[in-house]
Design a protein around this motif. Structure first.
Motif, PDB file in Angstrom:
ATOM      1  N   MET A 103      59.954  16.864 -50.901  1.00  0.00           N
ATOM      2  CA  MET A 103      60.155  18.315 -50.739  1.00  0.00           C
ATOM      3  C   MET A 103      60.136  18.714 -49.266  1.00  0.00           C
ATOM      4  SD  MET A 103      57.897  21.458 -52.312  1.00  0.00           S
ATOM      5  CE  MET A 103      58.281  23.137 -51.878  1.00  0.00           C
ATOM      6  N   PHE A 104      59.110  18.293 -48.539  1.00  0.00           N
ATOM      7  CA  PHE A 104      58.973  18.700 -47.149  1.00  0.00           C
ATOM      8  C   PHE A 104      59.640  17.679 -46.233  1.00  0.00           C
ATOM      9  CE2 PHE A 104      55.389  20.718 -49.319  1.00  0.00           C
ATOM     10  CZ  PHE A 104      55.593  22.027 -48.950  1.00  0.00           C
ATOM     11  N   ASN A 105      60.928  17.449 -46.446  1.00  0.00           N
ATOM     12  CA  ASN A 105      61.659  16.546 -45.568  1.00  0.00           C
ATOM     13  C   ASN A 105      62.144  17.301 -44.338  1.00  0.00           C
ATOM     14  OD1 ASN A 105      63.969  17.996 -46.407  1.00  0.00           O
ATOM     15  ND2 ASN A 105      64.261  16.596 -48.135  1.00  0.00           N
ATOM     16  N   GLU A 106      62.802  16.592 -43.461  1.00  0.00           N
ATOM     17  CA  GLU A 106      63.230  17.192 -42.195  1.00  0.00           C
ATOM     18  C   GLU A 106      64.203  18.348 -42.411  1.00  0.00           C
ATOM     19  OE1 GLU A 106      65.427  15.871 -38.001  1.00  0.00           O
ATOM     20  OE2 GLU A 106      64.887  14.372 -39.508  1.00  0.00           O
ATOM     21  N   ALA A 107      65.150  18.182 -43.330  1.00  0.00           N
ATOM     22  CA  ALA A 107      66.139  19.235 -43.585  1.00  0.00           C
ATOM     23  C   ALA A 107      65.474  20.503 -44.108  1.00  0.00           C
ATOM     24  CB  ALA A 107      67.180  18.731 -44.586  1.00  0.00           C
ATOM     25  N   TYR A 108      64.480  20.315 -44.977  1.00  0.00           N
ATOM     26  CA  TYR A 108      63.748  21.458 -45.541  1.00  0.00           C
ATOM     27  C   TYR A 108      63.014  22.224 -44.441  1.00  0.00           C
ATOM     28  CZ  TYR A 108      60.190  24.036 -48.185  1.00  0.00           C
ATOM     29  OH  TYR A 108      59.371  25.014 -48.684  1.00  0.00           O
ATOM     30  N   LEU A 109      62.335  21.488 -43.579  1.00  0.00           N
ATOM     31  CA  LEU A 109      61.569  22.129 -42.503  1.00  0.00           C
ATOM     32  C   LEU A 109      62.483  22.847 -41.516  1.00  0.00           C
ATOM     33  CD1 LEU A 109      58.876  19.369 -41.800  1.00  0.00           C
ATOM     34  CD2 LEU A 109      58.575  21.546 -43.014  1.00  0.00           C
TER      35      LEU A 109
END
Length: 223
Positions: A1-7
Motif C-alpha cells: 500500500m505505502f509504495n513509492e508511487a502512493y507516497l
C-alpha cells in the motif's frame, strides 16, 4: 500500500488540499464581509493564509481517507439585513468557491498538460499538471462533501437556517458530537458503496470537465 508511487501521489495532493480549504474559508469570510458581517475578518479568516483555515485532524483525514474538513467560519447573523437570505448566500459561498476553484484548476491542468505534450516536453511540468489535476479533484469533491447535511457542514447549516427555532434547539444538542459524527461517517463511506452514491455529483462534474477541456484543447493543439 505505502509504495513509492502512493507516497508521491499523496505528496502531490497536499498543495490542492491546502488551496481548497483556504479558498473555501476565504470565500465564506469575504461574502460575509460583503453582506455586512465582519466577524470572520475579526477572527483572521479573511485571508488565503492556510493557518487560518486548516484543521489538523480534518487535514490528516482528507490526506489519508480522502475526505476531511477545515476550520469553520464563524459568523454573526445579526449583522445581516436579510438574515435567512444572507445566511444562505454566505453558506453556499464556500461550496461555490470550491467549484470555481476546481474548474479553474482543471482548466490550467489541461492547458499545462497539452502545452507539455505538444510544445515543451519538460518533466517538471508533468508534476505541475498532476498537482493541478489532484487539486481540482479535491476542490470538486470537497464542494460535494460540504453539501452533505451533517452537523458542522454547509449542507446541515443550510437546512437549519430554514428550520423553526424550536426544531433547531432539539438538533443543537447533537452538534457538540460533530467530530465523532464526521469520523464515523468517513469510516462508513470508506468501507461501503455509499461513497459512490454520495459523491456521484463530484464524479460526474470531474468527468464533464475532463471532456470539456480535452475537446477544447484537442481542437487547438491537435487540429
Amino acid at each position: 500500500m505505502f509504495n513509492e508511487a502512493y507516497l508521491i501521489a499523496k505528496l502531490l495532493t497536499i498543495p490542492g488540499i491546502i488551496f481548497a480549504f483556504s479558498l473555501r474559508g476565504y470565500a465564506q469570510a469575504l461574502v460575509a464581509k460583503k453582506l455586512g458581517d465582519d466577524t470572520p475578518e475579526k477572527n483572521g479568516q479573511l485571508t488565503m493564509n492556510p493557518i487560518a483555515h486548516i484543521d489538523i485532524i480534518g487535514f490528516l483525514c482528507i490526506l489519508i481517507l480522502g475526505i476531511g474538513w477545515g476550520k469553520p467560519v464563524q459568523t454573526n447573523s445579526r449583522n445581516y439585513k436579510h438574515i435567512r437570505r444572507d445566511m444562505t448566500i454566505q453558506i453556499l459561498s464556500g461550496p461555490a468557491g470550491l467549484v470555481f476553484g476546481g474548474v479553474a484548476l482543471s482548466f490550467f491542468y489541461a492547458l499545462v498538460w497539452y502545452l507539455n505534450i505538444y510544445v515543451f516536453d519538460i518533466e517538471a511540468l508533468e508534476y505541475l499538471a498532476t498537482i493541478l489535476l489532484y487539486g481540482s479533484g479535491v476542490c470538486i469533491t470537497l464542494a460535494n462533501f460540504y453539501l452533505i447535511p451533517l452537523p458542522g457542514l454547509d449542507g446541515y447549516n443550510l437546512i437549519v437556517n430554514y428550520l423553526p427555532y424550536k426544531v433547531y434547539r432539539k438538533l443543537y444538542t447533537i452538534e457538540k458530537y460533530s467530530m465523532f459524527i464526521f469520523l464515523g461517517f468517513i469510516l462508513l463511506i470508506d468501507y461501503t458503496s455509499l461513497r459512490s452514491i454520495l459523491f456521484a455529483p463530484a464524479d460526474i462534474t470531474i468527468g464533464l470537465l475532463d471532456t470539456l477541456w480535452n475537446t477544447l484543447f484537442g481542437l487547438i493543439f491537435v487540429t
